[in-house]
Design a protein around this motif. Sequence first.
Motif, PDB file in Angstrom:
ATOM      1  N   ALA A 148       0.848  -1.196   0.000  1.00  0.00           N
ATOM      2  CA  ALA A 148       0.000   0.000   0.000  1.00  0.00           C
ATOM      3  C   ALA A 148       0.883   1.246   0.000  1.00  0.00           C
ATOM      4  O   ALA A 148       1.817   1.347   0.819  1.00  0.00           O
ATOM      5  CB  ALA A 148      -0.907  -0.001   1.216  1.00  0.00           C
ATOM      6  N   PRO A 149       0.640   2.204  -0.880  1.00  0.00           N
ATOM      7  CA  PRO A 149       1.469   3.406  -0.890  1.00  0.00           C
ATOM      8  C   PRO A 149       1.178   4.287   0.325  1.00  0.00           C
ATOM      9  O   PRO A 149       0.043   4.394   0.780  1.00  0.00           O
ATOM     10  CB  PRO A 149       1.054   4.109  -2.194  1.00  0.00           C
ATOM     11  CG  PRO A 149      -0.357   3.649  -2.420  1.00  0.00           C
ATOM     12  CD  PRO A 149      -0.406   2.235  -1.919  1.00  0.00           C
ATOM     13  N   GLY A 150       2.208   4.933   0.847  1.00  0.00           N
ATOM     14  CA  GLY A 150       2.021   5.904   1.913  1.00  0.00           C
ATOM     15  C   GLY A 150       1.512   7.206   1.328  1.00  0.00           C
ATOM     16  O   GLY A 150       2.122   7.759   0.407  1.00  0.00           O
ATOM     17  N   CYS A 154       5.453  10.792   5.602  1.00  0.00           N
ATOM     18  CA  CYS A 154       6.545  10.459   4.682  1.00  0.00           C
ATOM     19  C   CYS A 154       6.761   8.958   4.692  1.00  0.00           C
ATOM     20  O   CYS A 154       6.908   8.339   5.749  1.00  0.00           O
ATOM     21  CB  CYS A 154       7.820  11.175   5.097  1.00  0.00           C
ATOM     22  SG  CYS A 154       9.280  10.690   4.125  1.00  0.00           S
ATOM     23  N   ALA A 155       6.755   8.356   3.503  1.00  0.00           N
ATOM     24  CA  ALA A 155       6.880   6.908   3.385  1.00  0.00           C
ATOM     25  C   ALA A 155       8.256   6.414   3.806  1.00  0.00           C
ATOM     26  O   ALA A 155       8.425   5.228   4.101  1.00  0.00           O
ATOM     27  CB  ALA A 155       6.589   6.471   1.945  1.00  0.00           C
ATOM     28  N   GLY A 171       8.024   4.318  -1.766  1.00  0.00           N
ATOM     29  CA  GLY A 171       6.780   3.845  -1.177  1.00  0.00           C
ATOM     30  C   GLY A 171       5.637   4.824  -1.119  1.00  0.00           C
ATOM     31  O   GLY A 171       4.613   4.530  -0.504  1.00  0.00           O
ATOM     32  N   GLY A 172       5.757   5.995  -1.749  1.00  0.00           N
ATOM     33  CA  GLY A 172       4.637   6.934  -1.760  1.00  0.00           C
ATOM     34  C   GLY A 172       5.090   8.369  -1.592  1.00  0.00           C
ATOM     35  O   GLY A 172       6.136   8.759  -2.108  1.00  0.00           O
ATOM     36  N   VAL A 173       4.295   9.180  -0.859  1.00  0.00           N
ATOM     37  CA  VAL A 173       4.662  10.580  -0.658  1.00  0.00           C
ATOM     38  C   VAL A 173       5.841  10.653   0.307  1.00  0.00           C
ATOM     39  O   VAL A 173       5.950   9.857   1.243  1.00  0.00           O
ATOM     40  CB  VAL A 173       3.479  11.411  -0.126  1.00  0.00           C
ATOM     41  CG1 VAL A 173       2.347  11.446  -1.132  1.00  0.00           C
ATOM     42  CG2 VAL A 173       2.978  10.900   1.214  1.00  0.00           C
ATOM     43  N   VAL A 174       6.721  11.613   0.053  1.00  0.00           N
ATOM     44  CA  VAL A 174       7.914  11.768   0.893  1.00  0.00           C
ATOM     45  C   VAL A 174       8.124  13.241   1.195  1.00  0.00           C
ATOM     46  O   VAL A 174       7.663  14.130   0.472  1.00  0.00           O
ATOM     47  CB  VAL A 174       9.176  11.182   0.208  1.00  0.00           C
ATOM     48  CG1 VAL A 174       9.065   9.667   0.078  1.00  0.00           C
ATOM     49  CG2 VAL A 174       9.407  11.816  -1.158  1.00  0.00           C
ATOM     50  N   ILE A 220       0.078   6.050 -10.148  1.00  0.00           N
ATOM     51  CA  ILE A 220      -0.329   4.679  -9.847  1.00  0.00           C
ATOM     52  C   ILE A 220       0.361   3.696 -10.784  1.00  0.00           C
ATOM     53  O   ILE A 220       0.839   2.638 -10.367  1.00  0.00           O
ATOM     54  CB  ILE A 220      -1.862   4.540  -9.934  1.00  0.00           C
ATOM     55  CG1 ILE A 220      -2.517   5.332  -8.807  1.00  0.00           C
ATOM     56  CG2 ILE A 220      -2.287   3.073  -9.875  1.00  0.00           C
ATOM     57  CD1 ILE A 220      -4.012   5.524  -8.980  1.00  0.00           C
ATOM     58  N   ALA A 221       0.410   4.039 -12.069  1.00  0.00           N
ATOM     59  CA  ALA A 221       1.070   3.165 -13.037  1.00  0.00           C
ATOM     60  C   ALA A 221       2.547   2.987 -12.691  1.00  0.00           C
ATOM     61  O   ALA A 221       3.076   1.869 -12.715  1.00  0.00           O
ATOM     62  CB  ALA A 221       0.916   3.732 -14.444  1.00  0.00           C
ATOM     63  N   ALA A 222       3.216   4.088 -12.354  1.00  0.00           N
ATOM     64  CA  ALA A 222       4.634   4.008 -11.998  1.00  0.00           C
ATOM     65  C   ALA A 222       4.833   3.178 -10.731  1.00  0.00           C
ATOM     66  O   ALA A 222       5.752   2.356 -10.646  1.00  0.00           O
ATOM     67  CB  ALA A 222       5.196   5.414 -11.800  1.00  0.00           C
ATOM     68  N   TYR A 223       3.956   3.385  -9.758  1.00  0.00           N
ATOM     69  CA  TYR A 223       4.073   2.667  -8.486  1.00  0.00           C
ATOM     70  C   TYR A 223       3.858   1.162  -8.669  1.00  0.00           C
ATOM     71  O   TYR A 223       4.636   0.343  -8.166  1.00  0.00           O
ATOM     72  CB  TYR A 223       3.053   3.232  -7.497  1.00  0.00           C
ATOM     73  CG  TYR A 223       3.180   2.680  -6.098  1.00  0.00           C
ATOM     74  CD1 TYR A 223       4.125   3.193  -5.216  1.00  0.00           C
ATOM     75  CD2 TYR A 223       2.370   1.644  -5.665  1.00  0.00           C
ATOM     76  CE1 TYR A 223       4.256   2.680  -3.928  1.00  0.00           C
ATOM     77  CE2 TYR A 223       2.495   1.134  -4.386  1.00  0.00           C
ATOM     78  CZ  TYR A 223       3.436   1.651  -3.514  1.00  0.00           C
ATOM     79  OH  TYR A 223       3.563   1.135  -2.253  1.00  0.00           O
TER      80      TYR A 223
END
Length: 242
Positions: A148-150, A154-155, A171-174, A220-223
């Motif tokens: 699951a992305p953060g 901060c991830a 892992g998401g927003v930083v 989302i595609a990149a993640y």
Amino acid sequence: MPTYRDEVVVLRTHKLGEADRIVTALGRRSGKIRAVAKGVRRTSSRLGARLEPFMVADVQFSRGRSLDIVQQAESLGSYGADISQHYDRYTAAHAMVEAADRLNDPEAATAHYLLLVGGLRALARGDHAARSILDSYLLRAMALAGWAPGLVECARCGAPAPHDQFVAQLGGVVCAACAPTGAARIDPATIGLLTALMAGEWEIVDAASAHSAGAASGLIAAYAQWHLERGIRSLQHVEAAR
């Protein structure tokens, strides 16, 4: 020869010999299944139409050494015809089943099955924009797989929000201190949309601006592709359909 039954959604098929097919499916209890459906390419076969991609069926299998054998199949959901009539739904469905094929987690088989069936049903009915259904599916499927992305803290270091950069590899927003040079900027509206897609808050998703929807789809595609380690080939056709 031992047999078993399972509810499955067909992910893909391949020709085998002159009349058979290899069917790859996601089972509600069994997870990913690969089986031979004998004689289904003959015009007289009633089984073939029940074992096309995006179809949901109750299937009886016999166990084999490398591939199981399809013995019987009863249709539970005929989503393929409605999906294939619309290019955006068709390409989104292909990306969904390709991701499901990669995310083979036996411990979460039932949850993955229900999520995929729900997504295909929504595509067939045209409940929401096809790309939004795909984006929501990818986020939820990644979460079921433990990725699951953060989207708040901060991830990387856990610093409290707000943050305005997104890094798939982290892992998401930083936060600014953790973000590498050139990290993608993300505005609050796009973060809100990602959160809504994850939670299935469709009123928020359907009201999102085209800018936020496009930005969220790209992230989302990149993640998803980063964590799956190989690109989801079908996504290039989804991008063309937007």
